[in-house]
Each structure stands twice: as structure tokens, then as C-alpha cells.
Design an enzyme around this catalytic site. Structure first.
Site, PDB file in Angstrom:
ATOM      1  CG  ASP A 144      -2.018  -1.050   1.101  1.00  0.00           C
ATOM      2  OD1 ASP A 144      -2.387  -1.396  -0.039  1.00  0.00           O
ATOM      3  OD2 ASP A 144      -2.477  -1.545   2.135  1.00  0.00           O
ATOM      4  CD  GLU A 247      -8.453  -3.510  -2.083  1.00  0.00           C
ATOM      5  OE1 GLU A 247      -8.938  -4.633  -2.236  1.00  0.00           O
ATOM      6  OE2 GLU A 247      -7.423  -3.305  -1.410  1.00  0.00           O
ATOM      7  CG  LEU A 298      -2.966 -13.303 -10.287  1.00  0.00           C
ATOM      8  CD1 LEU A 298      -3.698 -14.149  -9.268  1.00  0.00           C
ATOM      9  CD2 LEU A 298      -3.782 -13.189 -11.565  1.00  0.00           C
TER      10      LEU A 298
END
Lengths: 419, 419
Positions: A144, A247, A298
Site C-alpha cells: 500500500d 478497490e 496476483l
């Protein structure tokens, strides 16, 4: 100074390069056998310490430890387990100290993100209070990229390289198909609060009109109309539109778009997947055929496409953590300090954990373009060095060859602990 | 034999290596300037012929044509446009012949899957009937690997390498997290009717217990109970479960799982995404935390991880198509003929389009394990050679550097045609 053992644990979501930090720790510790006896690894992170489930890394060959440098995931197991408030759950911290004492552990290396920096700080503080000295050093890790002070976080550069490569490649695909088929492609990437990974997608676009055309950051509240207007204008102008979305984008009322009420054929609420929600919005409002992808694990496991800079920094931070410990430091985290963008130059620094714990670094405003849908040149200057260089793993039979350690347990010396 | 021009078009879903076939066609044609004048490419596939929108490939440098070998997508644009029945829509075929006549085109190279093989066959038949000879040669291409006669289809080997690598990497990630977090990971891959890509995921598992643990093929009707039983047993035994699922799995009644009635927050029916449906099923029935990924275009565009064997075969089939044309053939397709599995040896063959058109090659029963959830050793022997070798593209600034052609149009000579 007498010889003590070390404890190393991996925390939170793993990355393509967290094992490179582990290699940095173990390889550097092995160079100081008179100062550091054994490096014990926690099986499944800090749980390994609480459960006294320690792995004796002496059984792992130099070749296998070196192979950690090109192996994704967490070689010793990680965990999502945040130690609770020090006052209310003092027993957990005391247990850690007891385990460390039982195994003559004087060095605590904790490899994780913001939560684990906080845990590491508390261990440092408590060990002083309990009179058993532990040098607690935090090694930064998070895809992140949201830790403060350090210029970047190991794990991020490789995800950045992966998502930028993937969206560039998908862009070539969509451009080929747009005349009669897919006109809008949406790639969902990680980043629940901070838009660094979404921003990295933007690196794939090096000239006007090149995909991705739109980036949706969690820092910017999502509104359907401006988004749809941008998509439509892009399709009108370029024939297709490629979108990268975090997301974690939310509506203005704070609700995650991905959590907004999906139910599936079996009648269950469906969690996750902002890309299909946006794709359906595009289809309903504009009628364009779409495709979408959700990269999920992934992206953070893609060691085959790691950034060489990222691998090098991950290893160096692990190594530096040991050096800081040997120099007598505790309650600190080694950091990446950027010296220049072009040519990219960096060195290692050090931050106090008080300044790191529980602080999230978001995308600064000057990294997001005025209309809110792309990155600025300043952002490109920051991101570009982090994806430099390829660090291919070895391939055997056409597939990347990754190591699995023996992970032999150390005999327990304490009674069980229930947590 | 007098010099004629050639027409080349890309059809259907593009791949990581369809441009390598284009390079094979153009580079080989350029070696025969006395026999083949200009290679015209159809802009957006066969539409370029119908609309007389031809690209003059003579303007593209040798270096740029060579770069097609490492560039994903369709460099001239592709299309999803199936020419209709010959009897009912004869005008479309006649238009093709007119365009070919207007530009002195004697060679028709059509690079696609089963539908385009059918079109190619009809063009071959009609050109004879209309008295304007066209040598129509089909060049196989499909990630689905479902064309008959040829041992494999260009595009498949690279997807196979990508999905096997990706699920191996994700497997390392999930294994690290399983103790306290994600226990089930589901990767959705392409393959609406044939399970070749799902099967390729199985290559990542080289020993008992290695992920992926379960493969869901479109050839096997999906039933929730046996699937859930397998997932649960796997988690009990290994601590986690990694699943690869074909987008095309169906219930026994024929309904696609991915189409079974999702609605989203905006009230729209949601199409696509079998992985989230299965993930929710697992969560509801077994309570395990899950993650899922949908690779979508990422898998077929991933030129950064192409199979060297696939790239070589794609180029060779393009080159052989030209050689077959020069040898007087028409209505045929060059094929891959396997000579041995270990060491992998192959050569080129030729098939009549009558035997190729509209035939789908599914996974043979002996490639799927008895319980239906994995691949057999026979399947491994077939698949393993197809993912061999790495063929990295050049990287610039940390990202793969792909070519964009000029794609200059040839002046039109005919009135517009409405189709």
C-alpha cells in the site's frame, strides 16, 4: 557485548519481496556469529512468538536463504493479528517477553506495515518496563506504500511494476477489439485507503491518449456522473477507454462502492469487486461493451515481474535492521531516503517508531491531476524510479522456481498460552 | 507466376503472440518481392476488407515489423464479425472478392480461430465460383486451444504459462496467510467451452499438496456439494485451498454459473465473474475467508511472460502460410505437428480447412483425473512443452516496450459498402 538470539516475524499481507527482507536479516545476522546466535522465525508471524512456535533458521542452507530473494509470499507464514491495547491486554505482551527470555532472544525484528510498527513500538516500551531488554526494530513492508517517513515501502515497487505492465498490455488488447467489441476495460487494483497502486497504473500512459485513460483513487469520492462523462468522452475520442480503479473507492457518504448491496444467484450478499459494479454502470448508462479484471493476490505475489529496485531495497532494509540492532538501536525502523529522482539515488535512514506507528501516508494532492482522474508529472517523478529494473527469478520447466524452506520447529520450553 | 498482393487480417480475440504471426507473414512475404507485391492488412480484421480500409504495411520499418514479435494485442486491429451464411449473405463475400480484385490481391491470410477458419474456407470456395482466384490460407490463433488437427494453437502456450505462473505465485501468498486470514483463493481464467487454460493452471502443482488443489473444467457439470466437499477436505488437510475455475463452467441444466442472476447496487443484472459466485458459496457453506481474482484480458495480453515456444510457433505458422501460398496451396491451414514430448520436438504440417472449420477440440477424458478436479499425467505431458522458455520483451523505464505501427491507409478505389 554477549551473544543473543534474534526473532524475526512477517506480519500482515505478504508481498513479492518480503522474503528478500528476511534474506537480508538472516544473511546479515549470519555474518555476526559472535553477536547474534540463532535467528528464530515466528511461524505465522507474531503468533509464532505467542504460541512459542519458533522456526530454527539454522537448518536452512545459504542457497535456500538466498533463494528467498526471489520467492514471493511469506516463507515463515504471516498473520493478520494485531496485538491489542497495552493496558487491557498486557498479558500478551508479557507472554512475548517470556518467550524471548526462554530462548535468549535479544533482538526483535518485525516485518510489516503500520499495525506491526505499533506492535513493535509497544514491545520496545514494555521490554524496558519489564526489565528484560529487547531491541525491537521494525522493517517496513506494505504494497500500500502508506507508511510515513520512508520514501517508499518494500513491496510497493513490484506491485507498481506489475499493475502498470498489466494495464499497458490490456490496453493493447482493448485497442485491438474496440471497433466491434469491448470498448471499456476496468482493472481493479489494491489500495483500500491510499491510491498509490492506482497511481502506478498511470505510469503505463506515457503520451496523450495512451491507456489507462482514467484512474479512480480512494482519496476522491466517487460520483457516477463525472466518471461516466469521462468514459464517454474518452470512447468518443480514442475509440476505447481503459480505467484503473482502487478497490477502496467510496461514495461521498463513505460507503465502499464494492460493498453496496450485491447479491448472487445463491442469495448471498456479495463482497468485493468494484470493477464489475463500475462495468455494469457503464453498460447501463452508456451501452458500451466492457471487460473487467480483478488482479487481487496476483498483483502482490507477482515475483516474476518484480522491480529490481524494490528487491534491492527490501533486502537492504532487512540487512540494515540487523546493523541498527548491532549498533544498539531499538524502537526504530530503517527507512529509504531519496537523494535524487534522475538519476535515482537513495540511501538508508532511520525513523523512531513513535513517528511511524498508526500514521497513514495518502497520495498528496499535487500527485493527482486537477480533474481528479489521473496523475501529475510530480507523481510520475516520484513513482518512475520505483519500478526500474527487472529481477527475473530462475525458471524451471517454464515456470518460476521458488523455494520452500524446511521450517523446522524449535522445541518448546514454556507451557501453552491461550490468547 | 506473376506478382500479386496479399491481404492479412486478424480475427476474434487477440493474444500475446498473434502479432508474431503477423511478423512471420510480412517478413516472409518481403523475402519474395517478385512473387508478393504488397502485404495489405485489414484495419480491424475482415471489416477492413469489407470497408476497403486497407493498411499499407510497406510503410512499416523492418525494425517495427520485427517488434511485432514481442508486442501483444492485434497491431492492425481485430474484430468480432462472423461472415454470415454464404447463401443468404452472398453479397458480403462478393464484396471481399471485389476489394481483392481492386487491389490485385491474390493471397488471403486470415489469422484467427474456428469462426475465421470457416470464413476463410468460404472465401476459398467462392473465389473459385466467381472466377477470381484467391489463395485463402488460415493461420491458427486462439488462446482457447480448441482448433482441431493442429497439436496446439498459438496464443495458448503463453496464456498457459501466465496462468500457471500466476496461480503458483498466488499459492505462495495464500499459504502464508491461511493461518489467520484467507483460506480459499479462486482464480477465474478464460475458456468458455474447453478447459485447456484451466488445465494449464494445474502445471503449477508439481507435487502432492501444491496449489492449485482444484480445477473446475467447463467439460464437467458443476455441482456445489462435491466442490464444497473437496474444498473443505483440502483446507482440513493443507490449511488452505487454491482453485482455478473456467469462466464457462455450467450447472447440469446448462446454465453458466457466472450468469445466474446477480444484481448489483445500481439494480442492474451483473454478468460475468464466476469466481465471486463460487467464493460466496464457499463462505456461506464453509465459513472460510476467501479471495478471488479474475485475470480476464491480463492473461491473454501478458506478452511480458510469453512462452518462447509459443512465440516461435506463432511466427513459424505465419511464415509457413506464405510459403504454402507460394507453393500454390489454398483452402488450407498450417499446423503444429508434435514429434515427441521429451525432448519436445515439433514440425509444421498442413490441414484442409474443411476439416478445421467449426470443429471444437475439447479436453479429452484421459486428460482429466477420475474425480474430475485435476489433470492427469498424460495432460501434463501434453501441456508441459508448450510453456517452455521465456521470451522477455525489451523493457524501457521499467515497463515492457511495445510497438505501435503507423497503419497508413491505402486510398480507396471502390464505392462504400453497407453491411
Amino acid at each position: 557485548m554477549r551473544c543473543k538470539n534474534a526473532f524475526y516475524a512477517q506480519s500482515g499481507g505478504v508481498t513479492a519481496v518480503i522474503n528478500a527482507s528476511a534474506a537480508g536479516v538472516i544473511e546479515t545476522a549470519r555474518q555476526h556469529p559472535t553477536r547474534i546466535g540463532t535467528v528464530y522465525a515466528g511461524r505465522n508471524g507474531i503468533l509464532g512468538a505467542l504460541d512459542e512456535d519458533l522456526i530454527d533458521t539454522r537448518h536452512e542452507s545459504a542457497a535456500d536463504i538466498a533463494a528467498l530473494r526471489h520467492t514471493p509470499g511469506g516463507a515463515f507464514g504471516s498473520c493478520r493479528y494485531k496485538l491489542q491495547d497495552l493496558q487491557q491486554h498486557r498479558a500478551e505482551y508479557q507472554r512475548l517477553i517470556e518467550v524471548f527470555k526462554a530462548h535468549d532472544i535479544g533482538y526483535f525484528f518485525y516485518n510489516g506495515g503500520g499495525d506491526s510498527a505499533d506492535t513493535c513500538l509497544k514491545v520496545a516500551q514494555l521490554s524496558a518496563a519489564l526489565g528484560y531488554p529487547i531491541q525491537a526494530i521494525h522493517i517496513p513492508k506494505t504494497v500500500d506504500n502508506d507508511l510515513p517517513i520512508t520514501d517508499c515501502c518494500p513491496g510497493f515497487g513490484s506491485v507498481a511494476k506489475y499493475v502498470a505492465t498489466s494495464i499497458r498490455e490490456a490496453g493493447y488488447d482493448v485497442a485491438s477489439m474496440a471497433k466491434t467489441s469491448t470498448k471499456v476495460f476496468i482493472l481493479e487494483v489494491m489500495g483500500r485507503h491510499a491510491g498509490w497502486i492506482t497511481a502506478a497504473c498511470g505510469l503505463a500512459s506515457e503520451a496523450e491518449g495512451e491507456p489507462p485513460h482514467l484512474l479512480l483513487f480512494p482519496e476522491i469520492p466517487f460520483e457516477p456522473k463525472p466518471f461516466l462523462d469521462q468514459v464517454d468522452a474518452c470512447v468518443q475520442r480514442h475509440g476505447y477507454c481503459v480505467v484503473a480503479v482502487s478497490e477502496g473507492i467510496r461514495q461521498a457518504d463513505g460507503r465502499f462502492i464494492a460493498e453496496s448491496g450485491l447479491t448472487d444467484a445463491f442469495g448471498h450478499a456479495q463482497l468485493g469487486g468494484v470493477a464489475p459494479v463500475l462495468a455494469n454502470l457503464v453498460k447501463s448508462a452508456l451501452g458500451y461493451k466492457y471487460h473487467w479484471a480483478v488482479a487481487d493476490y496476483l498483483q502482490r505475489a507477482a515475483r516474476h515481474l518484480a522491480s529490481a529496485v524494490d528487491v534491492e531495497q527490501a533486502w537492504a532494509l532487512g540487512a540494515r535492521a540487523v546493523e541498527l540492532a548491532l549498533a544498539g538501536h531499538g524502537g526504530v525502523m530503517p527507512t529509504i531516503v531519496r537523494l535524487s529522482d534522475v538519476p535515482y539515488q537513495w540511501t538508508l535512514g532511520m525513523a523512531a517508531l513513535e513517528d511511524v506507528a498508526n500514521v497513514e501516508k495518502f497520495m498528496p494532492k499535487e500527485f493527482i491531476s486537477a480533474e481528479g482522474f489521473h496523475i501529475t508529472d510530480a507523481c510520475r517523478r516520484y513513482l518512475a524510479p520505483l519500478i526500474q529494473g527487472e529481477a527475473w527469478p530462475p525458471f524451471v520447466n517454464g515456470l518460476p522456481h521458488y523455494v520452500r524452506l524446511q521450517n523446522r520447529a524449535v522445541p518448546r520450553q514454556l507451557p501453552p498460552f491461550s490468547h
